[in-house]
Design an enzyme around this catalytic site. Structure first.
Site, PDB file in Angstrom:
ATOM      1  N   ARG A  99       0.863  -1.173   0.000  1.00 57.85           N
ATOM      2  CA  ARG A  99       0.000   0.000   0.000  1.00 57.85           C
ATOM      3  C   ARG A  99       0.903   1.227   0.000  1.00 57.85           C
ATOM      4  O   ARG A  99       1.958   1.234   0.651  1.00 57.85           O
ATOM      5  CB  ARG A  99      -0.901   0.031   1.248  1.00 57.85           C
ATOM      6  CG  ARG A  99      -2.026  -0.998   1.245  1.00 57.85           C
ATOM      7  CD  ARG A  99      -3.115  -0.688   0.210  1.00 57.85           C
ATOM      8  NE  ARG A  99      -4.247  -1.611   0.306  1.00 57.85           N
ATOM      9  CZ  ARG A  99      -4.427  -2.672  -0.473  1.00 57.85           C
ATOM     10  NH1 ARG A  99      -3.542  -2.975  -1.409  1.00 57.85           N
ATOM     11  NH2 ARG A  99      -5.498  -3.434  -0.327  1.00 57.85           N
ATOM     12  N   HIS A 120      -1.584  -0.176  -9.781  1.00 49.61           N
ATOM     13  CA  HIS A 120      -2.178  -1.133  -8.827  1.00 49.61           C
ATOM     14  C   HIS A 120      -2.655  -2.406  -9.552  1.00 49.61           C
ATOM     15  O   HIS A 120      -3.833  -2.779  -9.465  1.00 49.61           O
ATOM     16  CB  HIS A 120      -3.339  -0.477  -8.059  1.00 49.61           C
ATOM     17  CG  HIS A 120      -3.651  -1.166  -6.754  1.00 49.61           C
ATOM     18  ND1 HIS A 120      -3.937  -0.499  -5.600  1.00 49.61           N
ATOM     19  CD2 HIS A 120      -3.724  -2.483  -6.429  1.00 49.61           C
ATOM     20  CE1 HIS A 120      -4.182  -1.358  -4.619  1.00 49.61           C
ATOM     21  NE2 HIS A 120      -4.043  -2.577  -5.103  1.00 49.61           N
TER      22      HIS A 120
HETATM   23  P1  NAP Z   1      -1.212 -11.625   4.950  1.00 51.00           P
HETATM   24  O1  NAP Z   1      -1.249 -13.063   4.585  1.00 51.00           O
HETATM   25  O2  NAP Z   1      -2.062 -11.121   6.038  1.00 51.00           O
HETATM   26  O3  NAP Z   1       0.322 -11.290   5.280  1.00 51.00           O
HETATM   27  C1  NAP Z   1       0.731 -10.109   5.863  1.00 51.00           C
HETATM   28  C2  NAP Z   1       2.156 -10.269   6.323  1.00 51.00           C
HETATM   29  O4  NAP Z   1       2.643  -9.008   6.801  1.00 51.00           O
HETATM   30  C3  NAP Z   1       2.311 -11.266   7.475  1.00 51.00           C
HETATM   31  O5  NAP Z   1       3.477 -12.017   7.297  1.00 51.00           O
HETATM   32  C4  NAP Z   1       2.447 -10.353   8.688  1.00 51.00           C
HETATM   33  O6  NAP Z   1       3.188 -10.915   9.762  1.00 51.00           O
HETATM   34  C5  NAP Z   1       3.232  -9.212   8.077  1.00 51.00           C
HETATM   35  N1  NAP Z   1       3.136  -7.997   8.873  1.00 51.00           N
HETATM   36  C6  NAP Z   1       2.037  -7.414   9.405  1.00 51.00           C
HETATM   37  N2  NAP Z   1       2.370  -6.321  10.104  1.00 51.00           N
HETATM   38  C7  NAP Z   1       3.716  -6.215  10.021  1.00 51.00           C
HETATM   39  C8  NAP Z   1       4.662  -5.316  10.542  1.00 51.00           C
HETATM   40  N3  NAP Z   1       4.277  -4.286  11.322  1.00 51.00           N
HETATM   41  N4  NAP Z   1       5.961  -5.518  10.253  1.00 51.00           N
HETATM   42  C9  NAP Z   1       6.339  -6.575   9.500  1.00 51.00           C
HETATM   43  N5  NAP Z   1       5.495  -7.465   8.968  1.00 51.00           N
HETATM   44  C10 NAP Z   1       4.194  -7.277   9.223  1.00 51.00           C
HETATM   45  O7  NAP Z   1      -1.508 -10.716   3.673  1.00 51.00           O
HETATM   46  P2  NAP Z   1      -1.284 -11.039   2.114  1.00 51.00           P
HETATM   47  O8  NAP Z   1      -2.429 -11.782   1.581  1.00 51.00           O
HETATM   48  O9  NAP Z   1       0.084 -11.616   1.957  1.00 51.00           O
HETATM   49  O10 NAP Z   1      -1.330  -9.560   1.518  1.00 51.00           O
HETATM   50  C11 NAP Z   1      -0.430  -8.573   1.958  1.00 51.00           C
HETATM   51  C12 NAP Z   1      -0.832  -7.198   1.462  1.00 51.00           C
HETATM   52  O11 NAP Z   1      -0.583  -7.096   0.067  1.00 51.00           O
HETATM   53  C13 NAP Z   1      -2.315  -6.859   1.591  1.00 51.00           C
HETATM   54  O12 NAP Z   1      -2.641  -6.422   2.894  1.00 51.00           O
HETATM   55  C14 NAP Z   1      -2.495  -5.756   0.567  1.00 51.00           C
HETATM   56  O13 NAP Z   1      -2.281  -4.505   1.169  1.00 51.00           O
HETATM   57  C15 NAP Z   1      -1.372  -6.020  -0.451  1.00 51.00           C
HETATM   58  N6  NAP Z   1      -1.895  -6.419  -1.762  1.00 51.00           N
HETATM   59  C16 NAP Z   1      -1.613  -5.644  -2.832  1.00 51.00           C
HETATM   60  C17 NAP Z   1      -2.062  -6.005  -4.094  1.00 51.00           C
HETATM   61  C18 NAP Z   1      -1.730  -5.193  -5.308  1.00 51.00           C
HETATM   62  O14 NAP Z   1      -2.293  -5.419  -6.376  1.00 51.00           O
HETATM   63  N7  NAP Z   1      -0.808  -4.272  -5.225  1.00 51.00           N
HETATM   64  C19 NAP Z   1      -2.802  -7.180  -4.248  1.00 51.00           C
HETATM   65  C20 NAP Z   1      -3.063  -7.950  -3.128  1.00 51.00           C
HETATM   66  C21 NAP Z   1      -2.593  -7.567  -1.880  1.00 51.00           C
HETATM   67  P3  NAP Z   1       2.691 -12.247  10.519  1.00 51.00           P
HETATM   68  O15 NAP Z   1       2.961 -13.374   9.553  1.00 51.00           O
HETATM   69  O16 NAP Z   1       3.548 -12.320  11.704  1.00 51.00           O
HETATM   70  O17 NAP Z   1       1.231 -12.066  10.820  1.00 51.00           O
HETATM   71  C1  GLV Z   2      -5.447  -5.419  -3.659  1.00 46.70           C
HETATM   72  O1  GLV Z   2      -4.814  -4.442  -3.483  1.00 46.70           O
HETATM   73  C2  GLV Z   2      -5.846  -6.314  -2.628  1.00 46.70           C
HETATM   74  O2  GLV Z   2      -5.764  -5.963  -1.445  1.00 46.70           O
HETATM   75  O3  GLV Z   2      -6.294  -7.430  -2.965  1.00 46.70           O
END
Ligand code: NAP
Ligand code: GLV
Length: 316
Positions: free
Chosen positions: A231, A279
């Site tokens: 983000r 994005h």
């Molecule tokens: P997820 O499975 O919830 O993973 C989040 C990770 O971030 C976990 O490993 C978590 O640690 C870690 N984390 C949380 N707070 C932290 C901190 N303060 N310092 C260091 N690490 C921290 O989420 P995901 O499905 O992988 O998605 C991650 C993010 O990608 C989403 O929240 C979204 O914002 C972004 N995203 C972007 C797009 C795009 O098109 N650009 C698409 C999809 C998602 P723990 O393992 O210890 O809980």
């Molecule tokens: C996209 O940014 C998502 O959070 O899936």
């Protein structure tokens, strides 16, 4: 059962097409419709960036609110969200592979200097570059969740030296082979130390907002490279520009921004060291996500627990 689709500012058509069939396949009959003000109370809702009006009319009576994305920051800040309403996000459902491809593209492009080669082609200049060595390039993935772990494993497969950072610890014996994991107990500085590339894949929370400052970027190897697919608000924009200008960063590939669409006047658009994409690093795959959500609705109606439920105290 009544299910409301509310994709605020986006197109609900593909959800309206996919969800009824996915629910049928999960053994559920449901009335699925795009929410309009004044509609009867739904049991479940599927949403992106719900409006305060939707919250005021529907939220209190919902059994769960599904995010059509992996992130949930577009829901958590909306006025009228009841504390007790379960928010459930999409987990992977095809996003991990896209994200791994995007980050690999950005990392390889920087490693091999493809921008420089393209510029040389425009000038019809035959230029030879040193062979790049991936194993001498350490990439750090900040946020080793569902998407971050797939990115890290892919980068490892490409030969990069990979380090990951999460809030919580992992068992080193049972972790992705070749990927070094760090957590809050090691400290962020230890993770950043010597990184040649930093990939942001942590959710936007109180803890991660404005986390990436000039001081943080200066902890990486000089010059390093930033890839932000998480983000925009994780990064302090002015500090990123300062890091590029002083040579702390050689460049940045940015897929996400504080304000989206990125305003026309924003300096990121024209900065010679910044690549902007709109994005698109991991789009929700509606067919597989609808199947996942339908499966979770079926499990909830049987009284079973499901994964992907947001922990409100952590903010993700
Ligand atoms: P997820 O499975 O919830 O993973 C989040 C990770 O971030 C976990 O490993 C978590 O640690 C870690 N984390 C949380 N707070 C932290 C901190 N303060 N310092 C260091 N690490 C921290 O989420 P995901 O499905 O992988 O998605 C991650 C993010 O990608 C989403 O929240 C979204 O914002 C972004 N995203 C972007 C797009 C795009 O098109 N650009 C698409 C999809 C998602 P723990 O393992 O210890 O809980
Ligand atoms: C996209 O940014 C998502 O959070 O899936």
């Amino acid at each position: 059962m009544k299910i409301a689709i509310h994709i605020n500012g986006g197109r609900p058509d593909s959800w309206l097409a996919a969800l009824p069939e996915a629910l049928r396949a999960a053994g559920l009959g449901a009335d699925v419709s795009v929410w309009a003000p004044g509609d009867a109370q739904a049991d479940f809702a599927i949403s992106w960036s719900p409006s305060p009006a939707f919250m005021a009319e529907q939220a209190a009576g919902l059994q769960a609110l599904f995010s059509v994305g992996a992130g949930v920051d577009h829901i958590l800040g909306v006025p009228g969200l009841p504390d007790s309403l379960p928010i459930i996000r999409v987990e992977d459902a095809g996003m991990g592979a896209q994200m791994a491809h995007y980050v690999s593209w950005a990392a390889l492009r920087h490693l091999y200097g493809f921008d420089t080669l393209q510029a040389a082609q425009r000038e019809r200049r035959w230029t030879s570059r040193l062979f790049a060595e991936a194993d001498r390039c350490t990439v750090g993935v900040l946020g080793m969740g569902v998407l971050g772990e797939q990115v890290a494993a892919t980068l490892d497969g490409l030969g990069f030296a990979v380090r990951g950072f999460s809030r919580s610890a992992r068992d080193p014996q049972a972790y992705i082979p070749g990927v070094q994991h760090m957590d809050a107990s090691h400290g962020l500085d230890a993770f950043l130390d010597g990184l040649n590339m930093l990939v942001l894949l942590a959710p936007l929370t109180r803890e991660t907002q404005d986390l990436i400052t000039l001081a943080v970027l200066r902890r990486t190897a000089r010059p390093s490279y930033l890839i932000n697919v998480a983000r925009g608000a994780l990064v302090v924009d002015s500090d990123l520009l300062a890091a590029l200008d002083e040579g702390t960063l050689a460049g940045a590939t940015l897929d996400v921004f504080r304000t989206e669409p990125l305003p026309e006047s924003h300096p990121f658009w024209t900065h010679p060291k910044i690549t902007v994409t709109p994005h698109i690093s991991a789009k929700t795959v509606v067919s597989t996500s609808a199947t996942q959500i339908a499966g979770k609705i079926a499990a909830l109606t049987r009284g079973e627990a499901v994964s992907g439920v947001v922990d409100r105290s952590r903010g993700y």
